[in-house]
Design an enzyme around this catalytic site. Structure first.
Site, PDB file in Angstrom:
ATOM      1  N   HIS A  53       0.853  -1.190   0.000  1.00  0.00           N
ATOM      2  CA  HIS A  53       0.000   0.000   0.000  1.00  0.00           C
ATOM      3  C   HIS A  53       0.889   1.241   0.000  1.00  0.00           C
ATOM      4  O   HIS A  53       2.051   1.195   0.422  1.00  0.00           O
ATOM      5  CB  HIS A  53      -0.885   0.009   1.243  1.00  0.00           C
ATOM      6  CG  HIS A  53      -1.941  -1.047   1.243  1.00  0.00           C
ATOM      7  ND1 HIS A  53      -3.036  -0.989   2.065  1.00  0.00           N
ATOM      8  CD2 HIS A  53      -2.080  -2.193   0.516  1.00  0.00           C
ATOM      9  CE1 HIS A  53      -3.811  -2.036   1.854  1.00  0.00           C
ATOM     10  NE2 HIS A  53      -3.239  -2.794   0.917  1.00  0.00           N
ATOM     11  N   GLU A  55       0.982   3.873   1.852  1.00  0.00           N
ATOM     12  CA  GLU A  55       1.507   4.269   3.166  1.00  0.00           C
ATOM     13  C   GLU A  55       2.667   3.375   3.591  1.00  0.00           C
ATOM     14  O   GLU A  55       3.665   3.859   4.137  1.00  0.00           O
ATOM     15  CB  GLU A  55       0.396   4.223   4.230  1.00  0.00           C
ATOM     16  CG  GLU A  55      -0.747   5.165   3.963  1.00  0.00           C
ATOM     17  CD  GLU A  55      -1.876   4.563   3.127  1.00  0.00           C
ATOM     18  OE1 GLU A  55      -2.983   5.116   3.181  1.00  0.00           O
ATOM     19  OE2 GLU A  55      -1.656   3.549   2.416  1.00  0.00           O
ATOM     20  N   CYS A  83      -5.936   1.913   5.706  1.00  0.00           N
ATOM     21  CA  CYS A  83      -6.549   0.668   6.163  1.00  0.00           C
ATOM     22  C   CYS A  83      -5.920   0.277   7.510  1.00  0.00           C
ATOM     23  O   CYS A  83      -4.894   0.841   7.909  1.00  0.00           O
ATOM     24  CB  CYS A  83      -6.339  -0.437   5.127  1.00  0.00           C
ATOM     25  SG  CYS A  83      -4.668  -1.115   5.115  1.00  0.00           S
ATOM     26  N   CYS A  86      -2.138  -0.456   7.406  1.00  0.00           N
ATOM     27  CA  CYS A  86      -1.319   0.747   7.307  1.00  0.00           C
ATOM     28  C   CYS A  86      -1.301   1.519   8.625  1.00  0.00           C
ATOM     29  O   CYS A  86      -0.264   2.043   9.026  1.00  0.00           O
ATOM     30  CB  CYS A  86      -1.810   1.625   6.163  1.00  0.00           C
ATOM     31  SG  CYS A  86      -1.537   0.868   4.547  1.00  0.00           S
TER      32      CYS A  86
END
Length: 154
Positions: A53, A55, A83, A86
């Site tokens: 992801h 992040e 999410c 993260c």
């Protein structure tokens, strides 16, 4: 630079990432004391990595650039609400603050749902994932002692 500028960098990274078939419409910028440390996109598709992801990728890059896993004093500007994975990584990295634009509901409406994660973690749905503790094993227990010895921890 202002918040809108950092978000713009994250958006630009997301667009570039999508154009290069790296991943979905997600970008993140890490800033420390007004200095941009990392501005990256999601690379899940390119890397065939469900943990890539934006992040997470930003944390990995910032940690390398700063030479530390402790990102105290850093802020993340994300194109979408992070999410739970993260959020956990940001907490472990000691990120001070997160700014985001789109919500997890927005992401779900566009085909990127994470409610199964949120529902599992808040205890409302345990059916999507099973976790079981194995009875204590001496070899696993010994790992703590080995770590302490290798790192001169009493």
């Amino acid at each position: 630079m202002e918040s809108k500028d950092y978000i713009e960098l994250a958006c630009d990274a997301a667009i570039l990432g999508m154009m290069n078939y790296g991943g979905g419409p997600f970008g993140a910028t890490i800033v420390k004391e007004g200095r941009v440390i990392a501005s990256v996109a999601n690379t899940m598709v390119r890397d065939t990595d469900p943990s890539a992801h934006a992040e997470i990728m930003a944390i990995r890059k910032a940690s390398k650039i700063l030479g530390t896993m402790d990102l105290t004093g850093c802020e993340i500007y994300a194109t979408c609400e992070p999410c739970p994975m993260c959020v956990g990584a940001m907490m472990l990295a000691n990120i001070d603050k997160v700014y985001y634009v789109s919500t997890h509901e927005d992401a779900a409406m566009h085909g990127f749902p994470d409610n199964h994660l949120r529902n599992y973690l808040n205890g409302t749905d345990q059916s999507c994932f099973q976790m079981e503790k194995i009875t204590a094993r001496q070899d696993c227990d010994e790992l703590w002692n080995i770590y302490n010895v290798l790192n001169n921890i009493d």
